[in-house]
Design an enzyme around this catalytic site. Structure first.
Site, PDB file in Angstrom:
ATOM      1  N   ARG A   1       0.823  -1.215   0.000  1.00  0.00           N
ATOM      2  CA  ARG A   1       0.000   0.000   0.000  1.00  0.00           C
ATOM      3  C   ARG A   1       0.857   1.265   0.000  1.00  0.00           C
ATOM      4  O   ARG A   1       0.486   2.282   0.594  1.00  0.00           O
ATOM      5  CB  ARG A   1      -0.959   0.029   1.198  1.00  0.00           C
ATOM      6  CG  ARG A   1      -1.755  -1.227   1.386  1.00  0.00           C
ATOM      7  CD  ARG A   1      -2.481  -1.661   0.150  1.00  0.00           C
ATOM      8  NE  ARG A   1      -3.213  -2.909   0.346  1.00  0.00           N
ATOM      9  CZ  ARG A   1      -3.919  -3.485  -0.632  1.00  0.00           C
ATOM     10  NH1 ARG A   1      -3.972  -2.951  -1.843  1.00  0.00           N
ATOM     11  NH2 ARG A   1      -4.563  -4.590  -0.407  1.00  0.00           N
TER      12      ARG A   1
ATOM     13  N   LYS B   1       0.810  -8.921  13.669  1.00  0.00           N
ATOM     14  CA  LYS B   1      -0.470  -9.226  13.013  1.00  0.00           C
ATOM     15  C   LYS B   1      -0.582 -10.741  13.019  1.00  0.00           C
ATOM     16  O   LYS B   1       0.257 -11.417  12.413  1.00  0.00           O
ATOM     17  CB  LYS B   1      -0.453  -8.683  11.591  1.00  0.00           C
ATOM     18  CG  LYS B   1      -1.625  -9.122  10.718  1.00  0.00           C
ATOM     19  CD  LYS B   1      -1.588  -8.437   9.345  1.00  0.00           C
ATOM     20  CE  LYS B   1      -2.719  -8.884   8.437  1.00  0.00           C
ATOM     21  NZ  LYS B   1      -2.734  -8.158   7.154  1.00  0.00           N
TER      22      LYS B   1
ATOM     23  N   GLU C   1      -6.160 -12.295   7.844  1.00  0.00           N
ATOM     24  CA  GLU C   1      -5.871 -12.323   6.415  1.00  0.00           C
ATOM     25  C   GLU C   1      -4.786 -13.353   6.072  1.00  0.00           C
ATOM     26  O   GLU C   1      -3.854 -13.079   5.332  1.00  0.00           O
ATOM     27  CB  GLU C   1      -5.444 -10.935   5.925  1.00  0.00           C
ATOM     28  CG  GLU C   1      -6.507  -9.885   6.122  1.00  0.00           C
ATOM     29  CD  GLU C   1      -6.166  -8.524   5.523  1.00  0.00           C
ATOM     30  OE1 GLU C   1      -7.061  -7.900   4.970  1.00  0.00           O
ATOM     31  OE2 GLU C   1      -5.004  -8.098   5.633  1.00  0.00           O
TER      32      GLU C   1
ATOM     33  N   ARG D   1      -2.098  -6.485  17.073  1.00  0.00           N
ATOM     34  CA  ARG D   1      -3.139  -5.798  16.301  1.00  0.00           C
ATOM     35  C   ARG D   1      -4.513  -6.470  16.464  1.00  0.00           C
ATOM     36  O   ARG D   1      -4.600  -7.695  16.513  1.00  0.00           O
ATOM     37  CB  ARG D   1      -2.755  -5.742  14.831  1.00  0.00           C
ATOM     38  CG  ARG D   1      -1.491  -4.931  14.609  1.00  0.00           C
ATOM     39  CD  ARG D   1      -1.098  -4.905  13.162  1.00  0.00           C
ATOM     40  NE  ARG D   1      -1.803  -3.942  12.363  1.00  0.00           N
ATOM     41  CZ  ARG D   1      -2.363  -4.199  11.188  1.00  0.00           C
ATOM     42  NH1 ARG D   1      -2.362  -5.426  10.699  1.00  0.00           N
ATOM     43  NH2 ARG D   1      -2.949  -3.258  10.489  1.00  0.00           N
TER      44      ARG D   1
ATOM     45  N   ASP E   1     -11.734  -0.506   7.831  1.00  0.00           N
ATOM     46  CA  ASP E   1     -10.398  -0.494   7.254  1.00  0.00           C
ATOM     47  C   ASP E   1     -10.044   0.845   6.604  1.00  0.00           C
ATOM     48  O   ASP E   1      -9.978   0.931   5.383  1.00  0.00           O
ATOM     49  CB  ASP E   1     -10.312  -1.623   6.200  1.00  0.00           C
ATOM     50  CG  ASP E   1      -8.878  -2.056   5.943  1.00  0.00           C
ATOM     51  OD1 ASP E   1      -7.984  -1.486   6.583  1.00  0.00           O
ATOM     52  OD2 ASP E   1      -8.664  -2.956   5.122  1.00  0.00           O
TER      53      ASP E   1
ATOM     54  N   GLU F   1      -4.313   4.317   0.970  1.00  0.00           N
ATOM     55  CA  GLU F   1      -4.829   3.107   0.323  1.00  0.00           C
ATOM     56  C   GLU F   1      -6.257   3.289  -0.179  1.00  0.00           C
ATOM     57  O   GLU F   1      -6.596   2.865  -1.286  1.00  0.00           O
ATOM     58  CB  GLU F   1      -4.765   1.940   1.325  1.00  0.00           C
ATOM     59  CG  GLU F   1      -5.400   0.672   0.799  1.00  0.00           C
ATOM     60  CD  GLU F   1      -5.331  -0.481   1.804  1.00  0.00           C
ATOM     61  OE1 GLU F   1      -4.771  -0.305   2.894  1.00  0.00           O
ATOM     62  OE2 GLU F   1      -5.839  -1.570   1.470  1.00  0.00           O
TER      63      GLU F   1
ATOM     64  N   TRP G   1     -15.209  -9.012   0.798  1.00  0.00           N
ATOM     65  CA  TRP G   1     -14.238  -8.281  -0.010  1.00  0.00           C
ATOM     66  C   TRP G   1     -14.941  -7.624  -1.201  1.00  0.00           C
ATOM     67  O   TRP G   1     -14.318  -7.015  -2.046  1.00  0.00           O
ATOM     68  CB  TRP G   1     -13.120  -9.215  -0.513  1.00  0.00           C
ATOM     69  CG  TRP G   1     -12.103  -9.514   0.542  1.00  0.00           C
ATOM     70  CD1 TRP G   1     -11.997  -8.931   1.774  1.00  0.00           C
ATOM     71  CD2 TRP G   1     -11.025 -10.464   0.461  1.00  0.00           C
ATOM     72  NE1 TRP G   1     -10.933  -9.471   2.470  1.00  0.00           N
ATOM     73  CE2 TRP G   1     -10.319 -10.420   1.691  1.00  0.00           C
ATOM     74  CE3 TRP G   1     -10.588 -11.364  -0.521  1.00  0.00           C
ATOM     75  CZ2 TRP G   1      -9.208 -11.212   1.956  1.00  0.00           C
ATOM     76  CZ3 TRP G   1      -9.478 -12.159  -0.251  1.00  0.00           C
ATOM     77  CH2 TRP G   1      -8.799 -12.081   0.975  1.00  0.00           C
TER      78      TRP G   1
HETATM   79  C1  BDP Z   1      -5.639  -3.710   4.621  1.00  0.00           C
HETATM   80  C2  BDP Z   1      -4.661  -3.743   3.518  1.00  0.00           C
HETATM   81  C3  BDP Z   1      -3.675  -4.867   3.627  1.00  0.00           C
HETATM   82  C4  BDP Z   1      -3.055  -4.858   5.015  1.00  0.00           C
HETATM   83  C5  BDP Z   1      -4.159  -4.916   6.044  1.00  0.00           C
HETATM   84  C6  BDP Z   1      -3.653  -4.810   7.458  1.00  0.00           C
HETATM   85  O1  BDP Z   1      -5.371  -3.855   2.311  1.00  0.00           O
HETATM   86  O2  BDP Z   1      -2.708  -4.702   2.625  1.00  0.00           O
HETATM   87  O3  BDP Z   1      -2.178  -5.908   5.175  1.00  0.00           O
HETATM   88  O4  BDP Z   1      -5.035  -3.836   5.861  1.00  0.00           O
HETATM   89  O5  BDP Z   1      -3.857  -3.750   8.050  1.00  0.00           O
HETATM   90  O6  BDP Z   1      -6.215  -2.454   4.598  1.00  0.00           O
HETATM   91  O7  BDP Z   1      -3.104  -5.743   8.002  1.00  0.00           O
END
Ligand code: BDP
Length: 717
Positions: free
Chosen positions: A183, A302, A306, A339, A380, A408, A558
């Site tokens: 990003r 993190k 994801e 996080r 987000d 982003e 998404w």
């Molecule tokens: C999202 C982004 C991604 C990040 C994620 C995060 O698209 O690239 O890794 O947040 O904060 O907004 O971990």
């Protein structure tokens, strides 16, 4: 002939001197333009007494000498004794002269990193004292003093005591070891891991100077989507070299820890946080890090989000994971920033509810050197979100704020958007955790719950572009993060004003006009992208441009269609009791306001409600017309920003003037793109016309749907 040549040369030199590529950020130290003020400053500062010998003091001295030489056009030699019209700088510990100034009462309020700046009299001599309890405090004081000069403040009756309200003030770099930036829209990573540790790029030093000047005291230098290689010996040597550059500027280095590192680089079979061998591995690793970096700050992690590994892979909780790191870091004074941005692939639950559901039950389960780092909103980093309901829900756990400076979801680095109003909106929001006045700011600084850890982080917008942030005005957001985390009571207008004066100059017309541009820019963006509480309708994956129609993603959440839920009846996400009941995560007072369609602030309407197209809005317009009105107003605001900027042609150097002008033209074009494509698409549901009097979209919906951006930046790993 010779004369003409000389004259030409003179003009050429003048022009080049005026050219500015933006590299110097807000630390430009140009000669004070007001002659009277310049004379006053020169009279008030005829010499400098500077006590101390540490690396921080040397950095402060160098900065001051460089700054004064630029601002006042004079070279200053340091003196060993007191004289009149002198800057007297140091700590009481390092100098009896400073100790003799009797500033103890003020210093008691300045803490470890703060400072006191006062006009004073000593042995019949008029002086200006810049004093701290520590050398880092002195450094911050020097930067503040230079800011006063750069913004042309009166320095005849100074009485400043300043201490940071937030303890950990951090940039989070989402930088990969191969120098791509997740990003990132301002080039490659400024960390050149390949040439470290041997080669120290001047940029590292300038980065540290810039951060110190606004009080940022920590940098997480690696991506939250972490790579375990950073924890190997070879890379720790590189980390140590960066830490050495940062140290004199009061900046600690932090890393992201990949949860599965014990398997990937430790050859263990598991990364289970309750496994003794795993615990030992991290303990040894952390001890090793501290051998390289004795003041290492700690980890940002993190996990189970994801696709990242985490404790839940072993049926352990986030607390089990965080505490494992915390135990190993504690003896060294390090912290864990864990996080809360988690959402699972499997759960069909409203994605916004997941962080709260997972973390709230863990309140009181974390060791005391753990903080939970929470994104400002529940989703987000959208142009506008309500505050995250975790603020106000975990009184026993320190919560750090995570903002995103890199744009982003805010037009990448071609859109001008000043984020201070966005940041402040969240800080000022009332959680009602302990009744009225329990603002997010009070949760954050620990005062509401008597917690001592406090932190604010910004996901960096910095890259190796010559001007650091791609868009010159991106610098203002970096600047804001520092200034607000130091003192969140500063207003957006104050921050803009300071930044403009340092970045462009002090001419009234210039300051007033850029101020207007900056302060209107965020609302303009909300209007042309996601008015009335719309969210996450950006292009899939890369998030570039509008794609409200997109419905092909592998996960429901998404897809933009999941978020706006437009249908023939109306538009918006019902998060009331009748819908996902996300609202139940807020205090009853907050819930009450938002759950009622009539009391819900219109800027959040479609965030919380599915609203009929013909719903009557406060303006008297129906929802569809209001939506049109907002989208058109957004574009109009950008056009006004263009006009305002164009009026400054003579007041801004050519290079920066043209850069911003070109980018505003891109922004205008993209704002029109957003407006047209969103309205054409939503119109397929509302079946209502775009009201008369508005310029009509010049492309079809099909045209917009067919746009494709396979190489949109910021997406690479
Ligand atoms: C999202 C982004 C991604 C990040 C994620 C995060 O698209 O690239 O890794 O947040 O904060 O907004 O971990």
């Amino acid at each position: 002939m010779k004369k003409i040549l000389l004259l030409c040369l003179f003009f050429v030199t003048m022009l080049t001197a005026r050219a500015d590529d933006g590299y110097r950020l807000w630390l430009r130290y140009e000669l004070v333009s007001n002659p009277q003020l310049l004379a006053n400053y020169r009279n008030a500062i005829t010499s400098i007494y500077f006590a101390g010998t540490s690396a921080a003091i040397i950095a402060a001295k160098d900065e001051l000498q460089m700054g004064l030489e630029g601002l006042l056009g004079r070279k200053y030699v340091l003196q060993n004794n007191l004289s009149s019209n002198q800057l007297v700088i140091g700590t009481p510990k390092s100098s009896p002269v400073v100790a003799g100034l009797s500033l103890n009462a003020q210093l008691a309020k300045a803490g470890d990193e703060g400072f006191v700046i006062v006009n004073s009299k000593k042995d019949q001599k008029n002086i200006i004292a810049i004093v701290g309890n520590t050398d880092i405090g002195v450094l911050h004081g020097v930067f503040h003093f230079l800011r006063l000069l750069q913004t042309q403040q009166n320095i005849q009756s100074l009485s400043i005591t300043s201490a940071p309200k937030i303890k950990y003030r951090l940039l989070n770099h989402w930088d990969n070891l191969n120098r791509t930036v997740e990003r990132g829209y301002a080039g490659y990573s400024i960390w050149n891991w390949h040439t470290l540790p041997g080669y120290i790029d001047q940029r590292y030093i300038d980065y540290a100077r810039a951060n110190a000047s606004i009080g940022i005291n920590g940098a997480v230098v690696t991506n939250v989507n972490a790579n375990a290689t950073i924890l190997t010996k070879e890379y720790l040597e590189k980390v140590a070299a960066l830490a050495n550059v940062f140290r004199p500027y009061g900046i600690k280095i932090y890393l992201t820890a990949r949860f599965s590192a014990p398997i990937e680089i430790g050859k263990l079979k598991t990364a289970d946080p309750l496994n003794a061998a795993v615990k030992q591995w991290w303990k040894d690793k952390i001890d090793e890090i501290y051998k390289y970096v004795p003041d290492f700050g700690g980890f940002l992690i993190k996990a189970n989000s994801e696709g990242q590994p985490g404790p839940q892979d072993y049926k352990r909780s986030h607390a089990d994971g965080a505490n494992m790191f915390a135990e190993a870091l504690a003896p060294h004074g390090g912290i864990v920033m864990w996080r809360s941005f988690v959402y699972s692939n499997e759960s069909p639950e409203d994605r916004l509810k997941q962080a709260y559901a997972e973390f709230k039950p863990l309140d009181s389960k974390f060791k005391n050197n753990v903080a939970i780092q929470v994104k400002n909103g529940p989703l987000d980093f959208q142009p506008r979100e309500p505050f995250s309901p975790l603020f106000g829900a975990m009184p026993k756990t320190p919560l750090f704020m995570e903002y995103q400076l890199t744009q982003e979801y805010l037009g990448f680095s071609t859109h001008l958007v000043f984020m201070a109003p966005l940041f402040k909106e969240v800080l000022n929001a009332d959680t009602y955790q302990k009744g009225k006045g329990s603002t997010v700011a009070k949760v954050l600084d620990g005062s509401l719950d008597g917690l001592t850890l406090s932190g604010m982080a910004g996901v960096s917008n910095i890259g190796n572009d010559i001007n650091w942030t791609g868009h010159l005005f991106g610098q203002a957001n970096w600047y804001t993060l520092g200034r607000l985390s130091w003192n969140y009571e500063l207003s957006s207008a104050q921050i803009a004003n300071e930044w403009i004066r340092q970045t462009f100059g002090n001419t009234r017309q210039l300051v007033d006009t850029v101020d207007k541009i900056m302060l209107s820019s965020r609302e303009a963006m909300v209007n042309y992208m996601t008015p009335l509480g719309l969210h996450h309708i950006m292009g899939y994956g890369h998030h570039y441009g509008p794609a409200p129609w997109f419905d092909k993603a592998s996960r429901a959440d998404w897809n933009p269609v999941y978020f706006h839920k437009a249908d023939s009846v109306g538009i918006g996400f019902d998060r009331t009791e009748k819908g996902t009941n996300y609202l139940s995560q807020y205090a009853p007072e907050v819930k009450k306001v938002y759950e009622n369609i009539d009391t819900c602030p219109e800027e959040y309407l479609l965030w919380f409600h599915h609203v009929p197209w013909n719903h009557k809005m406060k303006s008297g317009r129906n929802l569809w017309d209001e939506m049109c009105y907002r989208y058109y107003a957004g574009v109009d605001s950008v056009r006004l920003m263009q006009k305002q900027w164009n009026s400054l042609e003579k007041l801004v150097d050519k290079q920066r003037f043209n850069q911003v002008k070109m980018l505003l033209a891109v922004q205008e074009k993209e704002a029109v793109w957003w407006r047209n494509s969103c309205l054409l698409y939503f119109q397929t549901f509302s079946k209502m016309p775009i009201p008369a009097g508005y310029e009509k979209p010049d492309q079809t919906l099909e045209y917009y749907k067919n746009l494709n951006f396979p190489f949109a930046p910021g997406n690479g790993r």
